[in-house]
Design an enzyme around this catalytic site. Structure first.
Site, PDB file in Angstrom:
ATOM      1  N   GLY A 102      20.648 -12.438  -4.631  1.00 57.76           N
ATOM      2  CA  GLY A 102      20.036 -13.583  -5.304  1.00 57.76           C
ATOM      3  C   GLY A 102      21.057 -14.625  -5.714  1.00 57.76           C
ATOM      4  O   GLY A 102      22.108 -14.774  -5.091  1.00 57.76           O
ATOM      5  N   TYR A 103      20.752 -15.340  -6.799  1.00 55.41           N
ATOM      6  CA  TYR A 103      21.612 -16.424  -7.303  1.00 55.41           C
ATOM      7  C   TYR A 103      22.983 -15.909  -7.727  1.00 55.41           C
ATOM      8  O   TYR A 103      23.953 -16.643  -7.713  1.00 55.41           O
ATOM      9  CB  TYR A 103      20.933 -17.124  -8.484  1.00 55.41           C
ATOM     10  CG  TYR A 103      19.843 -18.076  -8.057  1.00 55.41           C
ATOM     11  CD1 TYR A 103      20.129 -19.409  -7.761  1.00 55.41           C
ATOM     12  CD2 TYR A 103      18.526 -17.651  -7.916  1.00 55.41           C
ATOM     13  CE1 TYR A 103      19.142 -20.288  -7.358  1.00 55.41           C
ATOM     14  CE2 TYR A 103      17.525 -18.524  -7.509  1.00 55.41           C
ATOM     15  CZ  TYR A 103      17.843 -19.846  -7.236  1.00 55.41           C
ATOM     16  OH  TYR A 103      16.859 -20.712  -6.821  1.00 55.41           O
ATOM     17  N   PRO A 136      14.141  -9.047 -15.344  1.00 61.76           N
ATOM     18  CA  PRO A 136      13.301 -10.001 -16.080  1.00 61.76           C
ATOM     19  C   PRO A 136      12.741  -9.428 -17.381  1.00 61.76           C
ATOM     20  O   PRO A 136      12.761  -8.211 -17.586  1.00 61.76           O
ATOM     21  CB  PRO A 136      12.166 -10.286 -15.090  1.00 61.76           C
ATOM     22  CG  PRO A 136      12.068  -9.045 -14.267  1.00 61.76           C
ATOM     23  CD  PRO A 136      13.471  -8.520 -14.147  1.00 61.76           C
ATOM     24  N   GLU A 170      28.227 -11.342 -15.346  1.00 61.18           N
ATOM     25  CA  GLU A 170      28.575 -12.585 -14.666  1.00 61.18           C
ATOM     26  C   GLU A 170      28.301 -13.781 -15.579  1.00 61.18           C
ATOM     27  O   GLU A 170      27.247 -13.859 -16.182  1.00 61.18           O
ATOM     28  CB  GLU A 170      27.750 -12.699 -13.372  1.00 61.18           C
ATOM     29  CG  GLU A 170      28.093 -13.904 -12.533  1.00 61.18           C
ATOM     30  CD  GLU A 170      29.596 -14.051 -12.343  1.00 61.18           C
ATOM     31  OE1 GLU A 170      30.224 -13.130 -11.800  1.00 61.18           O
ATOM     32  OE2 GLU A 170      30.152 -15.088 -12.761  1.00 61.18           O
ATOM     33  N   LEU A 210      25.104 -10.966 -23.570  1.00 55.17           N
ATOM     34  CA  LEU A 210      23.943 -11.453 -24.331  1.00 55.17           C
ATOM     35  C   LEU A 210      24.400 -12.412 -25.422  1.00 55.17           C
ATOM     36  O   LEU A 210      23.766 -13.437 -25.673  1.00 55.17           O
ATOM     37  CB  LEU A 210      23.177 -10.280 -24.953  1.00 55.17           C
ATOM     38  CG  LEU A 210      22.594  -9.243 -23.985  1.00 55.17           C
ATOM     39  CD1 LEU A 210      21.832  -8.169 -24.755  1.00 55.17           C
ATOM     40  CD2 LEU A 210      21.677  -9.918 -22.972  1.00 55.17           C
ATOM     41  N   LEU A 264      25.523 -20.094 -26.540  1.00 55.02           N
ATOM     42  CA  LEU A 264      25.359 -21.339 -25.779  1.00 55.02           C
ATOM     43  C   LEU A 264      23.990 -21.963 -26.046  1.00 55.02           C
ATOM     44  O   LEU A 264      23.879 -23.159 -26.333  1.00 55.02           O
ATOM     45  CB  LEU A 264      25.523 -21.064 -24.272  1.00 55.02           C
ATOM     46  CG  LEU A 264      26.952 -20.761 -23.809  1.00 55.02           C
ATOM     47  CD1 LEU A 264      26.951 -20.239 -22.372  1.00 55.02           C
ATOM     48  CD2 LEU A 264      27.825 -22.010 -23.917  1.00 55.02           C
ATOM     49  N   CYS A 303      18.039 -17.430 -17.516  1.00 53.00           N
ATOM     50  CA  CYS A 303      18.842 -16.557 -18.378  1.00 53.00           C
ATOM     51  C   CYS A 303      18.646 -16.727 -19.884  1.00 53.00           C
ATOM     52  O   CYS A 303      18.456 -15.734 -20.582  1.00 53.00           O
ATOM     53  CB  CYS A 303      20.328 -16.741 -18.054  1.00 53.00           C
ATOM     54  SG  CYS A 303      20.749 -16.122 -16.423  1.00 53.00           S
ATOM     55  N   GLN A 324      16.472 -17.831 -22.259  1.00 52.25           N
ATOM     56  CA  GLN A 324      15.365 -17.264 -23.030  1.00 52.25           C
ATOM     57  C   GLN A 324      15.301 -15.745 -22.864  1.00 52.25           C
ATOM     58  O   GLN A 324      15.161 -15.004 -23.833  1.00 52.25           O
ATOM     59  CB  GLN A 324      14.052 -17.919 -22.616  1.00 52.25           C
ATOM     60  CG  GLN A 324      12.868 -17.222 -23.249  1.00 52.25           C
ATOM     61  CD  GLN A 324      11.663 -18.114 -23.356  1.00 52.25           C
ATOM     62  OE1 GLN A 324      11.756 -19.288 -23.683  1.00 52.25           O
ATOM     63  NE2 GLN A 324      10.497 -17.545 -23.091  1.00 52.25           N
TER      64      GLN A 324
END
Ligand code: NAD
Ligand code: UDX
Length: 473
Positions: free
Chosen positions: A13-14, A92, A160, A220, A226, A275, A277
């Site tokens: 994925g991303y 998720p 990551e 986390l 951020l 990411c 929320q």
């Protein structure tokens, strides 16, 4: 073989795709293979149109693919062959059951661990790359230990920190690489092996090693901090609009203090992306699980403020346009959750579009990278809205080929993603084609508001006082 080490990454994925592409680029002596359950995803990685849009990625993939970078659905074969296996699958927020709406679902991580235990015929280093609740490594370790072949596995945590849109730069020059491991001889040795991979291009002093739980939790915490900055400045934007202060001037004045720092103080319609929320909810749920209700409540406010900001924006659009947008054409410039990506997961634009559709506006969306199909998938997943649940939805939202056709005949346009190309549009031309009064809602504060007002637009922006309301600006 000619390679000194074999890496397998589960999840293309991303994160898995770009991360492994950069490892392959920087370590030609290592063979890297990214595997996935989805044949479609792997086919796209092996084609000329990659499954994700990320500046600089196609160049790196075309340099490395077939040399020491491979994409495959042969999960079993690649696991067997690997010395190091990254788990980079999606985690998720749970949608049902215990912790629904808050807890992260680590089902995919557990499935990967079970697969590894099942098919391996030698011991391996298993690396959690996915963002997971603290102590997930313990679950992964226990599942791996249950193999009946007496194999020894080492579990590391290596979260990551890349951001989409700048993933390649972030991966090539990370602020830090974080590696958590068990603090015994074998654990430290495994961590050293992974350190030596990154040390091919990352200075040693930027490779931090910690215990497993610090590493898992740091991820986390980093995202929570951020996102908290964004919610903090967004809360101030509302106060600016009420008092005549300018949020950009505040960001500058506050951020120049080096203890605070300038970055990540851009007021917006709210943060989106897959990411922030999810990871804050994960943190909130963890706090609750350990009975730390005040801590949970504290972090939950970051999300409450973000929801408020998204809602406030649409409400302002409607109230400015004489309290009705029914039947009005409204152009939405930007649907991705930030510039330089086609990703629409949790994008704030979606919530604005949803609320305007419920007001029966006619929406015309232009985004340089977003696919219409992806808009609907996300609208269904996150808002539970489809043509079936909301007949007429499909017709209420048009996707335009460019900004000019989106704005033609519109009562308003709203900038919801900060794409650079929106700054240099021909606003005289846009103004001529619009209904009057022509409204602009700048949800990212990227346009020249004075110039737009000169042309004749009525401009509303985040945290920017309305000159019609204040005579003393
Ligand atoms: P993604 O949905 O883009 O990709 C995950 C891939 O894993 C999918 O292609 C899926 O088919 C595959 N997959 C799922 N289960 C599998 C299995 N059992 N075996 C093999 N493949 C499987 O997700 P992503 O955005 O790459 O995120 C992955 C993880 O990294 C998440 O935990 C996320 O929180 C974290 N993360 C994401 C970002 C980001 O910017 N997207 C940044 C940092 C961390
Ligand atoms: C984030 C983290 O930055 C990254 O380290 C982590 O690995 C994954 O989550 P990402 O979600 O890709 O990355 O993008 P980011 O640049 O953090 O932006 C997230 C959201 O916040 C976007 O919607 C963005 O527009 C918004 N944002 C960001 C603001 O509204 N204002 C800002 O000042 C910064």
């Amino acid at each position: 073989s000619e390679f000194t080490l074999n890496i397998c990454c589960m999840g293309a994925g991303y994160v898995g795709g770009p991360t492994m592409a950069v490892i392959a680029l920087k370590c030609p002596q290592i063979r890297v293979c990214v595997v996935d359950l989805s044949q479609k995803q792997i086919d796209a990685w092996n084609s000329d149109s990659l499954p994700i849009y990320e500046p600089g990625l196609p160049e790196v993939v075309s340099e490395c693919r077939g040399r020491n970078l491979f994409f495959s659905t042969d999960i079993d074969g690649e696991i067997k062959r690997a010395d190091i296996i990254f788990i980079s699958v999606n985690t998720p927020t749970k949608t049902m059951g215990i912790g629904a709406g808050r807890a992260a679902n680590i089902k995919n991580c557990e499935l990967c661990a079970r697969k590894i235990a099942e098919v391996s015929d030698s011991g391996k280093i298993v690396v959690e790359k996915s963002t997971v609740p603290v102590r997930t490594a313990q679950a992964v370790r226990r599942v791996l230990e249950c193999n009946d072949k007496g194999l020894k596995f080492q579990v590391l945590s290596n979260p990551e920190f890349l951001a989409e849109g700048t993933a390649m730069e972030d991966l090539k020059a990370p602020d830090r690489v974080l590696i958590g491991g068990v603090q015994d001889e074998d654990g430290i040795k495994a961590a050293e092996t992974l350190v030596s991979v990154y040390a091919n291009w990352v200075p040693r002093e930027q490779i931090l090693t910690t215990n497993l739980w610090s590493s898992e939790l740091s991820k986390l915490v980093a995202n929570a901090f951020l996102a908290q900055r964004v919610s903090s400045i967004n809360s101030i934007s509302a106060l600016c609009e009420a008092t005549g202060a300018d949020v950009n001037e505040i960001s500058r004045a506050v951020g120049i203090d080096q203890r605070i720092g300038r970055r990540f103080l851009n007021s917006s319609i709210g943060f989106g992306g897959s990411c922030f929320q999810k990871d804050i909810l994960n943190l909130v749920y963890l706090c609750e699980t350990y009975g730390l209700h005040e801590c949970a409540e504290y972090w939950n406010q970051v999300i409450v403020m973000n929801d408020y900001q998204k809602k406030r924006f649409t409400e302002k659009m409607v109230s400015s346009m004489f309290n009705t947008v029914t039947g009005k054409k409204i152009a939405i410039l930007g649907y991705a959750f930030k510039k330089d990506t086609g990703d629409v997961r949790e994008t704030p634009s979606m919530f604005v579009v949803r609320d305007l559709v419920l007001e029966q506006a006619k929406i015309h969306v232009f985004d340089p990278q977003v696919k219409r199909e992806d808009m609907w998938i996300e609208m269904d997943y996150t808002c539970g809205m489809t043509e079936k649940t909301h007949p007429g939805l499909d017709k209420a939202v048009t996707t335009s080929p460019d900004a000019y056709s989106a704005c033609d005949g519109a009562h308003a346009f709203a900038v919801l993603t900060e794409w650079d190309e929106f700054k240099t549009l021909d606003f005289e031309r846009i103004y001529k084609g619009m209904a009057k009064p022509a409204f602009v809602f700048d949800g990212r504060n990227i346009l020249d508001h004075a110039k737009l007002r000169e042309i004749g637009f009525e401009v509303h922006a985040i945290g920017k006082p309305d000159p019609n309301k204040f005579s003393d600006l």
